[in-house]
Write an enzyme that holds these catalytic residues in place. Structure first.
Site, PDB file in Angstrom:
ATOM      1  N   GLY A   1       0.782  -1.230   0.000  1.00  0.00           N
ATOM      2  CA  GLY A   1       0.000   0.000   0.000  1.00  0.00           C
ATOM      3  C   GLY A   1       0.810   1.274   0.000  1.00  0.00           C
ATOM      4  O   GLY A   1       0.291   2.352   0.298  1.00  0.00           O
TER       5      GLY A   1
ATOM      6  N   GLU B   1       0.728   4.298  -5.252  1.00  0.00           N
ATOM      7  CA  GLU B   1      -0.571   4.428  -5.904  1.00  0.00           C
ATOM      8  C   GLU B   1      -0.598   3.573  -7.171  1.00  0.00           C
ATOM      9  O   GLU B   1       0.426   3.058  -7.622  1.00  0.00           O
ATOM     10  CB  GLU B   1      -0.830   5.893  -6.261  1.00  0.00           C
ATOM     11  CG  GLU B   1      -0.820   6.840  -5.078  1.00  0.00           C
ATOM     12  CD  GLU B   1      -1.995   6.604  -4.138  1.00  0.00           C
ATOM     13  OE1 GLU B   1      -3.006   6.022  -4.583  1.00  0.00           O
ATOM     14  OE2 GLU B   1      -1.888   7.007  -2.969  1.00  0.00           O
TER      15      GLU B   1
ATOM     16  N   ASP C   1       6.341  14.235  -6.016  1.00  0.00           N
ATOM     17  CA  ASP C   1       5.896  14.446  -4.638  1.00  0.00           C
ATOM     18  C   ASP C   1       6.991  15.122  -3.815  1.00  0.00           C
ATOM     19  O   ASP C   1       6.719  16.052  -3.045  1.00  0.00           O
ATOM     20  CB  ASP C   1       5.515  13.101  -4.015  1.00  0.00           C
ATOM     21  CG  ASP C   1       5.184  13.206  -2.537  1.00  0.00           C
ATOM     22  OD1 ASP C   1       4.135  13.767  -2.199  1.00  0.00           O
ATOM     23  OD2 ASP C   1       5.999  12.732  -1.719  1.00  0.00           O
TER      24      ASP C   1
ATOM     25  N   LYS D   1       7.109  18.904  -1.730  1.00  0.00           N
ATOM     26  CA  LYS D   1       7.519  19.063  -0.334  1.00  0.00           C
ATOM     27  C   LYS D   1       8.726  19.998  -0.226  1.00  0.00           C
ATOM     28  O   LYS D   1       8.820  20.795   0.704  1.00  0.00           O
ATOM     29  CB  LYS D   1       7.834  17.699   0.263  1.00  0.00           C
ATOM     30  CG  LYS D   1       6.606  16.805   0.390  1.00  0.00           C
ATOM     31  CD  LYS D   1       6.975  15.390   0.772  1.00  0.00           C
ATOM     32  CE  LYS D   1       5.735  14.503   0.862  1.00  0.00           C
ATOM     33  NZ  LYS D   1       6.071  13.080   1.100  1.00  0.00           N
TER      34      LYS D   1
ATOM     35  N   GLY E   1       2.475   4.857   4.171  1.00  0.00           N
ATOM     36  CA  GLY E   1       1.731   3.820   4.873  1.00  0.00           C
ATOM     37  C   GLY E   1       0.454   4.363   5.479  1.00  0.00           C
ATOM     38  O   GLY E   1       0.251   5.574   5.594  1.00  0.00           O
TER      39      GLY E   1
END
Length: 271
Positions: free
Chosen positions: A37, A40, A51, A55, A152
């Protein structure tokens, strides 16, 4: 604040840990990350450093008071990672990390997200699995590192709950250091020591290395280590000719990479 660097995407770091520490193939590591998980259905945001660039944009605003759009930050990912990089890292005793970094020099901000080989003893070498880390460099401190899980269900759920709680109390997000934009705040005309892997030699006509330390050619790939201007790599990336190419920063100094070596024919080894 002089600068900051770190691992800002726990999903991609999980994949790299499974490859470089645990010996999984890149594809098997991706499948495991999906199963756990961490990725994506479309993992591009994680693997291509997008991503991490978002940030980094936020941290630049906090650290230097300058707003830089994430899409303006030079960003290189790990989607093209292959066996040559695994072999190269193992021969040198290094790992590969997807590192975001920024620094302020003479009213200019240098920022980039890119793969980086890190040797034993590097402060990011032992950051594994889905952990994130950020190292802050100040004028009066050598470096302070913050470490925590960045992917997570529990870390994500905790972040969402924190945001909802802040909204319920009317909390307003703010940047205390904001100032007027500075000109030429993201110069790309700085030299970097890199590893550059390619398959078609014609791509070398697109970039100009200022110094070549090592040149290696196998049956189905080749690589060069040496110094190049960052804008050369950016131009090549933005031209749409980045297929089958991989670039990563090398550690500072010569490390254990052989200098001035040219190998005309090598043997590609599956690892």
């Amino acid at each position: 604040m002089r600068g900051l660097e770190g691992i800002f995407n726990g999903s991609s770091n999980f994949v790299l840990s499974k490859v470089f520490r645990d010996g999984l193939s890149f594809q098997d590591a991706l499948e495991l990350a999906f199963d756990e998980g961490f990725l994506e259905s479309d993992p591009r945001l994680d693997l291509e450093g997008i991503d991490a660039a978002y940030k980094l944009s936020i941290l630049i605003a906090h650290a230097f008071g300058v707003i830089i759009a994430p899409e303006e930050i030079p960003t290189f990912g790990i989607s093209n990672l292959g066996n040559p990089e695994l072999r190269f890292a193992r021969e040198n005793g290094w790992k590969l990390k997807l590192v975001a970094r920024a620094s302020a020099e003479d009213d200019q901000i240098r920022a980039i997200v890119a793969p980086q080989f890190v040797p034993v003893g590097h402060r990011l070498y032992s950051v594994e699995e889905e952990y994130n880390a950020v190292v802050l460099e100040g004028k009066f401190l050598e470096g302070q590192m913050l470490l925590g899980k960045g992917a997570g269900s529990h870390p994500t759920g905790s972040a969402v709950l924190s945001d909802l709680s802040a909204l319920s109390y009317g909390y307003g997000y703010e940047y205390r250091k904001l100032r007027e934009p500075i000109e030429n705040q993201l110069p790309a005309n700085f030299e970097a020591r890199v590893y550059f892997r390619y398959t078609d030699a014609s791509v070398l006509s697109e970039i100009q290395f200022t110094e070549i330390e090592e040149s290696f050619r196998a049956r189905d790939y080749a690589y060069i280590t040496g110094k190049v201007q960052l804008h050369e790599l950016l131009r090549l990336q933005r031209s749409g000719k980045w297929k089958d190419l991989f670039f990563a920063f090398l550690p500072e100094g010569k490390g254990s990479v052989s200098a001035n070596v040219s190998v005309e024919e090598g043997i590609a080894v599956n690892v």
